[in-house]
Design a protein around this motif. Structure first.
Motif, PDB file in Angstrom:
ATOM      1  N   VAL A  68      13.179   4.648  11.166  1.00  0.00           N
ATOM      2  CA  VAL A  68      12.780   3.431  10.451  1.00  0.00           C
ATOM      3  C   VAL A  68      12.892   2.218  11.374  1.00  0.00           C
ATOM      4  CG1 VAL A  68      13.299   1.893   8.521  1.00  0.00           C
ATOM      5  CG2 VAL A  68      13.394   4.382   8.201  1.00  0.00           C
ATOM      6  N   VAL A  72       9.765  -0.616  12.795  1.00  0.00           N
ATOM      7  CA  VAL A  72       9.665  -1.973  12.246  1.00  0.00           C
ATOM      8  C   VAL A  72       8.832  -2.905  13.116  1.00  0.00           C
ATOM      9  CG1 VAL A  72      11.027  -4.070  11.766  1.00  0.00           C
ATOM     10  CG2 VAL A  72      11.716  -1.872  10.801  1.00  0.00           C
ATOM     11  N   THR A  76       6.139  -3.827  10.269  1.00  0.00           N
ATOM     12  CA  THR A  76       6.495  -4.821   9.256  1.00  0.00           C
ATOM     13  C   THR A  76       7.214  -6.063   9.765  1.00  0.00           C
ATOM     14  OG1 THR A  76       8.591  -3.712   8.780  1.00  0.00           O
ATOM     15  CG2 THR A  76       6.662  -3.014   7.488  1.00  0.00           C
ATOM     16  N   LEU A  80       6.965  -8.307   6.228  1.00  0.00           N
ATOM     17  CA  LEU A  80       7.590  -7.576   5.127  1.00  0.00           C
ATOM     18  C   LEU A  80       8.067  -8.496   4.010  1.00  0.00           C
ATOM     19  CD1 LEU A  80       8.764  -4.752   4.211  1.00  0.00           C
ATOM     20  CD2 LEU A  80      10.923  -5.555   5.188  1.00  0.00           C
ATOM     21  N   ASN A  83      10.938  -3.348   1.461  1.00  0.00           N
ATOM     22  CA  ASN A  83      10.754  -1.902   1.495  1.00  0.00           C
ATOM     23  C   ASN A  83      10.817  -1.424   0.051  1.00  0.00           C
ATOM     24  OD1 ASN A  83      10.402  -0.922   4.162  1.00  0.00           O
ATOM     25  ND2 ASN A  83      12.539  -1.389   4.594  1.00  0.00           N
ATOM     26  N   PHE A  86      11.554   5.346   0.248  1.00  0.00           N
ATOM     27  CA  PHE A  86      11.423   6.396   1.257  1.00  0.00           C
ATOM     28  C   PHE A  86      11.270   7.711   0.507  1.00  0.00           C
ATOM     29  CE2 PHE A  86      13.937   2.975   3.001  1.00  0.00           C
ATOM     30  CZ  PHE A  86      13.327   2.749   4.224  1.00  0.00           C
ATOM     31  N   THR A 123       1.775   2.619   2.764  1.00  0.00           N
ATOM     32  CA  THR A 123       2.655   3.779   2.895  1.00  0.00           C
ATOM     33  C   THR A 123       2.356   4.451   4.220  1.00  0.00           C
ATOM     34  OG1 THR A 123       2.731   4.100   0.509  1.00  0.00           O
ATOM     35  CG2 THR A 123       3.367   5.984   1.882  1.00  0.00           C
ATOM     36  N   ARG A 141       7.327   6.085   4.083  1.00  0.00           N
ATOM     37  CA  ARG A 141       7.938   4.795   3.736  1.00  0.00           C
ATOM     38  C   ARG A 141       6.861   3.904   3.149  1.00  0.00           C
ATOM     39  NH1 ARG A 141       9.374  -0.472   6.999  1.00  0.00           N
ATOM     40  NH2 ARG A 141       8.062   0.433   8.602  1.00  0.00           N
ATOM     41  N   SER A 142       7.165   3.300   2.012  1.00  0.00           N
ATOM     42  CA  SER A 142       6.252   2.345   1.380  1.00  0.00           C
ATOM     43  C   SER A 142       6.860   0.959   1.445  1.00  0.00           C
ATOM     44  CB  SER A 142       6.005   2.718  -0.084  1.00  0.00           C
ATOM     45  OG  SER A 142       5.354   3.975  -0.155  1.00  0.00           O
ATOM     46  N   ALA A 143       6.003  -0.017   1.754  1.00  0.00           N
ATOM     47  CA  ALA A 143       6.493  -1.392   1.879  1.00  0.00           C
ATOM     48  C   ALA A 143       5.469  -2.364   1.296  1.00  0.00           C
ATOM     49  CB  ALA A 143       6.755  -1.731   3.341  1.00  0.00           C
TER      50      ALA A 143
END
Length: 150
Positions: A68, A72, A76, A80, A83, A86, A123, A141-143
């Motif tokens: 992760v 970054v 993001t 961002l 988050n 996950f 994602t 991972r979705s943000a």
């Protein structure tokens, strides 16, 4: 700003992250003690030697966090909002002290936010691969990301 805004992502966009990392004994010891994880496979060389792996296994929380963290900058950083989650975290091969990992991210889904007109959700599928070409960690991972300012 290194990260991308929501509008700059498309499904299939793939990033081979420039940062690579050789995992050290200190990394493993620190994450295990910081998280109060007393697993002998992470901390006891003799117990680990007697296991099927024959050596200390790196704490999977370190591997997860490293995947992760490395992602970054290219995904993001500066864009961002949050988050969101996950999913499907997997460790198909173990990580050992001295392994050098590299990382990839691929946009799997991109959609507008239904509640925030200035944001959208991306994602990614994140992967960590060791020096032997073995995938050692996968996850989604979705943000929630800002859209590019107009």
């Amino acid at each position: 700003m290194a990260g991308r805004y929501f509008d700059e992502w498309q499904v299939g966009d793939t990033v081979a992250h420039a940062i690579t990392r050789t995992v050290t004994e200190a990394d493993n010891l620190l994450i295990s003690t910081l998280t109060h994880n007393p697993q002998p496979m992470h901390l006891d060389a003799e117990a680990a030697k007697a296991s099927e792996f024959g050596q200390i296994l790196v704490n999977s929380c370190f591997t997860f966090s490293l995947v992760v963290g490395v992602s970054v900058t290219d995904t993001t950083l500066g864009t961002l909002i949050a988050n969101l989650g996950f999913d499907e975290v997997r460790f198909p091969k173990p990580v050992f002290i001295g392994d050098t990992l590299h990382f990839e991210s691929e946009a799997m889904a991109v959609r507008e936010s239904s509640s925030r007109p200035t944001a959208g959700i991306v994602t990614w599928a994140h992967r960590a691969i060791n020096q032997r070409g073995e995938t050692v960690c996968t996850m989604q991972r979705s943000a929630l990301l800002h859209k590019k300012p107009t």
